[in-house]
Design a protein around this motif. Sequence first.
Motif, PDB file in Angstrom:
ATOM      1  N   ASP A  21       0.847  -1.187   0.000  1.00  0.00           N
ATOM      2  CA  ASP A  21       0.000   0.000   0.000  1.00  0.00           C
ATOM      3  C   ASP A  21       0.886   1.241   0.000  1.00  0.00           C
ATOM      4  O   ASP A  21       1.694   1.428   0.913  1.00  0.00           O
ATOM      5  N   PRO A  22       0.799   2.108  -1.005  1.00  0.00           N
ATOM      6  CA  PRO A  22       1.707   3.252  -1.083  1.00  0.00           C
ATOM      7  C   PRO A  22       1.649   4.176   0.130  1.00  0.00           C
ATOM      8  O   PRO A  22       2.694   4.660   0.594  1.00  0.00           O
ATOM      9  N   PHE A  23       0.446   4.441   0.671  1.00  0.00           N
ATOM     10  CA  PHE A  23       0.346   5.331   1.825  1.00  0.00           C
ATOM     11  C   PHE A  23       1.100   4.754   3.011  1.00  0.00           C
ATOM     12  O   PHE A  23       1.904   5.451   3.656  1.00  0.00           O
ATOM     13  N   LEU A  24       0.863   3.484   3.337  1.00  0.00           N
ATOM     14  CA  LEU A  24       1.527   2.860   4.475  1.00  0.00           C
ATOM     15  C   LEU A  24       3.017   2.687   4.204  1.00  0.00           C
ATOM     16  O   LEU A  24       3.837   2.819   5.119  1.00  0.00           O
TER      17      LEU A  24
ATOM     18  N   GLU B  37       4.954   4.681   2.473  1.00  0.00           N
ATOM     19  CA  GLU B  37       5.598   5.977   2.703  1.00  0.00           C
ATOM     20  C   GLU B  37       5.748   6.255   4.193  1.00  0.00           C
ATOM     21  O   GLU B  37       6.811   6.702   4.660  1.00  0.00           O
ATOM     22  N   TRP B  38       4.687   5.983   4.960  1.00  0.00           N
ATOM     23  CA  TRP B  38       4.718   6.235   6.402  1.00  0.00           C
ATOM     24  C   TRP B  38       5.787   5.384   7.085  1.00  0.00           C
ATOM     25  O   TRP B  38       6.546   5.872   7.936  1.00  0.00           O
TER      26      TRP B  38
ATOM     27  N   PRO C 185      -1.284   4.013  12.001  1.00  0.00           N
ATOM     28  CA  PRO C 185      -2.330   4.553  11.131  1.00  0.00           C
ATOM     29  C   PRO C 185      -3.577   3.663  11.105  1.00  0.00           C
ATOM     30  O   PRO C 185      -3.475   2.427  11.059  1.00  0.00           O
TER      31      PRO C 185
ATOM     32  N   GLU D 192      -5.376   3.305   8.653  1.00  0.00           N
ATOM     33  CA  GLU D 192      -5.370   2.629   7.342  1.00  0.00           C
ATOM     34  C   GLU D 192      -4.780   1.225   7.433  1.00  0.00           C
ATOM     35  O   GLU D 192      -5.022   0.383   6.562  1.00  0.00           O
TER      36      GLU D 192
ATOM     37  N   ARG E  89      -5.347  -2.898  -2.039  1.00  0.00           N
ATOM     38  CA  ARG E  89      -4.323  -1.997  -1.510  1.00  0.00           C
ATOM     39  C   ARG E  89      -3.026  -2.724  -1.190  1.00  0.00           C
ATOM     40  O   ARG E  89      -1.926  -2.228  -1.460  1.00  0.00           O
TER      41      ARG E  89
ATOM     42  N   ARG F 225       5.131   3.916  -8.449  1.00  0.00           N
ATOM     43  CA  ARG F 225       4.816   4.722  -7.267  1.00  0.00           C
ATOM     44  C   ARG F 225       5.660   4.279  -6.087  1.00  0.00           C
ATOM     45  O   ARG F 225       6.194   5.119  -5.334  1.00  0.00           O
TER      46      ARG F 225
ATOM     47  N   LEU G 144       8.865   6.180  -3.909  1.00  0.00           N
ATOM     48  CA  LEU G 144       8.869   6.330  -2.452  1.00  0.00           C
ATOM     49  C   LEU G 144      10.164   5.830  -1.823  1.00  0.00           C
ATOM     50  O   LEU G 144      10.375   6.005  -0.628  1.00  0.00           O
TER      51      LEU G 144
END
Length: 332
Positions: free
Chosen positions: A174-177, A179-180, A246, A248, A282, A298, A302
Amino acid sequence: MDFGLVLQTDPPASAVVGLMRRAERNGFRYGWTFDSAVLWQEPFVIYSRILEHTDRMTVGPMVTNPGTRTWEVTASTFATLNDMYGNRTVCGIGRGDSAMRVAGRRPNTLARLGEAIDAIRDLAEGREATVDEQPVRIPWVKDGRLPVWMAAYGPKALALAGQKADGFILQLADPFLTEWMIKAVRDAAAEAGRDPDAVTICVAAPAYVGDDLGHAREQCRWFGGMVGNHVADLVARYGERSEMVPEELTAYIKDRHGYDYSHHGRAGNTSTDFVPDEIVDRFCLLGPAEAHIDKLRRLKDLGVDQFAVYAMHDDREGTIDAYGSVVIPALG
């Protein structure tokens, strides 16, 4: 971006070796396996055959742990493979999920894991280390090299990876996780006085190349259940809603009720019916090859250095070949 293949060591071992050879021909540089002695065959025996029948592939567990083998045995095993085949191994390590729990033990503490990372690396590279409060050195190791990559999800584990590990393994795409978690690892590395960019970032997740998205989801839904085991530990530690983790990552396990390790990492695992389609999409890479390329670009942007393909589904050969012909040339 490098690419790896992740398999379970189901018998016959010759099939695992054959798939790894196929992967190397298709441009994969790493060959990973699960390491859970009760559920699957012993991976280090099979690594010897993989190394014998490949030319460049680096092999290792995704992941071993500090509890099922003593640290000097783990280090000596890696050092022996390196002495036989050149320095072509990597030690993926974590607290231990299935390997420990199936045997009736709790996962290792982060403190023990941190000590093991240092000791296993030092011993495998010929240096003295402390094992059970005793100084130990393997005298026959010459010019050994063993990168140790740590798997992590939670804030304390991510910090430990940044402080000690040569690489970070994130088992979801998952790109959001991503990155975090990369930020957390690199911040911890910088705070420890290390070069944060020197920590290799490896994302590992199921990939299924094909146009039937519904079928691909069912073949990969097991992964959300596997990740959910670790997420459940985080929720138990930090609560359902926490600034430390998160939402998410944690929200999807609210309907999780236990887990059957006899189906661990397998399509059709009935313990993963709580995993929604959105999480499968995701966490995994599904769809035609172009969709894989888009998501991997993506992830590469990152800071991801390697994508490791979990190939526990009904079209392993097709996915390996599709990556070799289309995906890897676009990103490798």
